[in-house]
Design a protein around this motif. Structure first.
Motif, PDB file in Angstrom:
ATOM      1  N   LEU A 190       0.837  -1.206   0.000  1.00 44.98           N
ATOM      2  CA  LEU A 190       0.000   0.000   0.000  1.00 44.98           C
ATOM      3  C   LEU A 190       0.870   1.254   0.000  1.00 44.98           C
ATOM      4  O   LEU A 190       0.566   2.233  -0.697  1.00 44.98           O
ATOM      5  CB  LEU A 190      -0.914   0.017   1.233  1.00 44.98           C
ATOM      6  N   LYS A 191       1.954   1.216   0.713  1.00 44.46           N
ATOM      7  CA  LYS A 191       2.840   2.381   0.750  1.00 44.46           C
ATOM      8  C   LYS A 191       3.373   2.684  -0.640  1.00 44.46           C
ATOM      9  O   LYS A 191       3.359   3.832  -1.091  1.00 44.46           O
ATOM     10  CB  LYS A 191       3.995   2.153   1.727  1.00 44.46           C
ATOM     11  N   THR A 236      -7.212   4.107   3.866  1.00 46.22           N
ATOM     12  CA  THR A 236      -5.855   3.639   4.105  1.00 46.22           C
ATOM     13  C   THR A 236      -5.208   4.409   5.246  1.00 46.22           C
ATOM     14  O   THR A 236      -4.453   3.851   6.045  1.00 46.22           O
ATOM     15  CB  THR A 236      -5.005   3.791   2.827  1.00 46.22           C
ATOM     16  N   LEU A 237      -5.531   5.680   5.348  1.00 48.50           N
ATOM     17  CA  LEU A 237      -5.003   6.488   6.449  1.00 48.50           C
ATOM     18  C   LEU A 237      -5.502   5.950   7.788  1.00 48.50           C
ATOM     19  O   LEU A 237      -4.753   5.843   8.757  1.00 48.50           O
ATOM     20  CB  LEU A 237      -5.453   7.938   6.258  1.00 48.50           C
ATOM     21  N   GLY A 284      -1.594   8.193  -8.581  1.00 45.65           N
ATOM     22  CA  GLY A 284      -2.157   9.200  -7.697  1.00 45.65           C
ATOM     23  C   GLY A 284      -3.656   9.398  -7.837  1.00 45.65           C
ATOM     24  O   GLY A 284      -4.408   9.227  -6.870  1.00 45.65           O
ATOM     25  N   PRO A 285      -4.148   9.754  -9.014  1.00 44.84           N
ATOM     26  CA  PRO A 285      -5.595   9.984  -9.149  1.00 44.84           C
ATOM     27  C   PRO A 285      -6.425   8.734  -8.858  1.00 44.84           C
ATOM     28  O   PRO A 285      -7.506   8.823  -8.274  1.00 44.84           O
ATOM     29  CB  PRO A 285      -5.749  10.407 -10.617  1.00 44.84           C
ATOM     30  N   LEU A 289      -7.755   6.936  -0.127  1.00 41.07           N
ATOM     31  CA  LEU A 289      -6.785   7.572   0.769  1.00 41.07           C
ATOM     32  C   LEU A 289      -7.257   7.598   2.220  1.00 41.07           C
ATOM     33  O   LEU A 289      -6.526   7.257   3.140  1.00 41.07           O
ATOM     34  CB  LEU A 289      -6.516   8.997   0.274  1.00 41.07           C
ATOM     35  N   ALA A 290      -8.510   7.973   2.410  1.00 37.63           N
ATOM     36  CA  ALA A 290      -9.023   8.112   3.778  1.00 37.63           C
ATOM     37  C   ALA A 290      -9.012   6.764   4.508  1.00 37.63           C
ATOM     38  O   ALA A 290      -8.599   6.665   5.666  1.00 37.63           O
ATOM     39  CB  ALA A 290     -10.425   8.696   3.747  1.00 37.63           C
ATOM     40  N   PHE A 292       0.563   4.075  -2.949  1.00 35.05           N
ATOM     41  CA  PHE A 292       0.115   5.438  -2.683  1.00 35.05           C
ATOM     42  C   PHE A 292       1.209   6.480  -2.883  1.00 35.05           C
ATOM     43  O   PHE A 292       0.905   7.671  -2.947  1.00 35.05           O
ATOM     44  CB  PHE A 292      -0.446   5.544  -1.258  1.00 35.05           C
ATOM     45  N   THR A 293       2.435   6.050  -2.972  1.00 30.24           N
ATOM     46  CA  THR A 293       3.517   7.008  -3.244  1.00 30.24           C
ATOM     47  C   THR A 293       3.892   7.021  -4.722  1.00 30.24           C
ATOM     48  O   THR A 293       4.751   7.798  -5.128  1.00 30.24           O
ATOM     49  CB  THR A 293       4.770   6.685  -2.407  1.00 30.24           C
ATOM     50  N   THR A 321      -5.795   6.349  -6.819  1.00 27.43           N
ATOM     51  CA  THR A 321      -5.800   5.951  -5.402  1.00 27.43           C
ATOM     52  C   THR A 321      -6.484   6.972  -4.498  1.00 27.43           C
ATOM     53  O   THR A 321      -6.669   6.721  -3.314  1.00 27.43           O
ATOM     54  CB  THR A 321      -4.358   5.748  -4.898  1.00 27.43           C
ATOM     55  N   GLU A 322      -6.845   8.100  -5.057  1.00 26.60           N
ATOM     56  CA  GLU A 322      -7.437   9.163  -4.247  1.00 26.60           C
ATOM     57  C   GLU A 322      -8.667   8.706  -3.439  1.00 26.60           C
ATOM     58  O   GLU A 322      -8.784   9.043  -2.259  1.00 26.60           O
ATOM     59  CB  GLU A 322      -7.809  10.333  -5.167  1.00 26.60           C
TER      60      GLU A 322
END
Lengths: 183, 102
Positions: free
Chosen positions: B70-71, B90-91, B80-81, B87-88, B74-75, B83-84
């Protein structure tokens, strides 16, 4: 590592000057917390987290034991987010009180980080009142005193020198109180 | 995903080539309709409760591989778009993992 990577993606990873941080923070704060509502709750939750050992022994956040390392790993990222993005507006009072509590943490690095965060997010309109508040409150612990002095140091160093002459000329009492504390 | 489970006992700090492999596959079709499924699977594995038995000879932690994957996802700037939306979640998973004793 995942948390750090995600936070870097959200709020940026490059370190910028404190003055520029303060200028950008107010505008970016609403943008990021509005875009990711879960971020505000996460920040508050991380600041609230206690270590497992502290939970079992009933230790509160204000009296954390020095051997409890887990709070460092949860509190530190939260403070990093606040430093870059600002305080979530909906939880402003709670977050500020939690940050003030960290000024008295038994862990040096947490005191230092909390001081840096509070020093950078202070409202420049009430800076003199903030300084008076930090000086006037009498804390029994050396840790809390150290944290407050660190915060004062950040506030003082953050502003350009020439701006202090105007402030100090009208508020002489601040110097008097600082002299009293030094004694 | 089967590699993550198969190599759950082979713990390395960054999970060797697993994150690169998954990221490479996902990068091929970031706009694909099936892009979300691997992310959801990784989130599920990463959220799995850690169970350590005292008499276990080897430690199985597929969560480690899932988190590292996952890291990397997301990096990755290409993803980027895509995985947006995740994001929440995964956070939240990353924050919850801080509570683990392991």
């Amino acid at each position: 590592m995942l948390l750090k990577a995600l936070l870097t993606r959200l709020v940026g990873g490059a370190s910028i000057s404190p003055i520029k941080q303060h200028q950008n923070r107010r505008n970016s704060s609403k943008l990021t917390y509005a875009k990711y509502p879960v971020l505000a709750d996460l920040v508050v939750g991380l600041l609230h987290k206690k270590g497992k050992a502290d939970e079992e022994s009933g230790v509160t956040n204000e009296h954390m034991s020095g051997t409890s390392m887990q709070p460092v790993e949860t509190v530190f990222p939260a403070m990093e987010v606040i430093e870059r993005v600002g305080v979530p507006v909906d939880h402003e009072e709670l977050v500020m009180s939690l940050l003030m509590a960290q000024l008295g943490s038994p862990v040096w690095i947490l005191r230092e980080k909390a001081a840096k965060v509070l020093g950078h997010i202070h409202n420049s309109q009430v800076i003199l009142d903030d300084i008076c508040g930090l000086l006037q409150n009498q804390e029994p612990s050396q840790n809390a005193l150290h944290g407050r002095l660190l915060c004062l140091k950040v506030i003082v160093c953050d502003r350009p020198r020439h701006s202090w002459s105007e402030l100090l000329s009208s508020r002489r009492t601040i110097i008097d109180e600082a002299n009293i504390l030094r004694r | 995903m089967s590699c993550i489970e198969a190599k759950a006992s082979a713990l390395t700090r960054r999970s060797a080539g697993l994150p690169a492999m998954i990221t490479g596959i996902l990068s091929a079709h970031p706009d694909s309709i099936v892009f979300d499924n691997p992310i959801l699977d990784l989130q599920t594995i990463a959220s799995t409760q850690v169970v350590l038995a005292a008499d276990q000879i080897e430690t199985r932690l597929p969560q480690v591989h899932a988190l590292n994957c996952l890291k990397d996802i997301f990096t990755n700037s290409r993803l980027g778009p895509a995985t947006e939306p995740h994001l929440a979640t995964t956070l939240t998973i990353a924050v919850n993992c801080l509570e683990n004793n392991v």
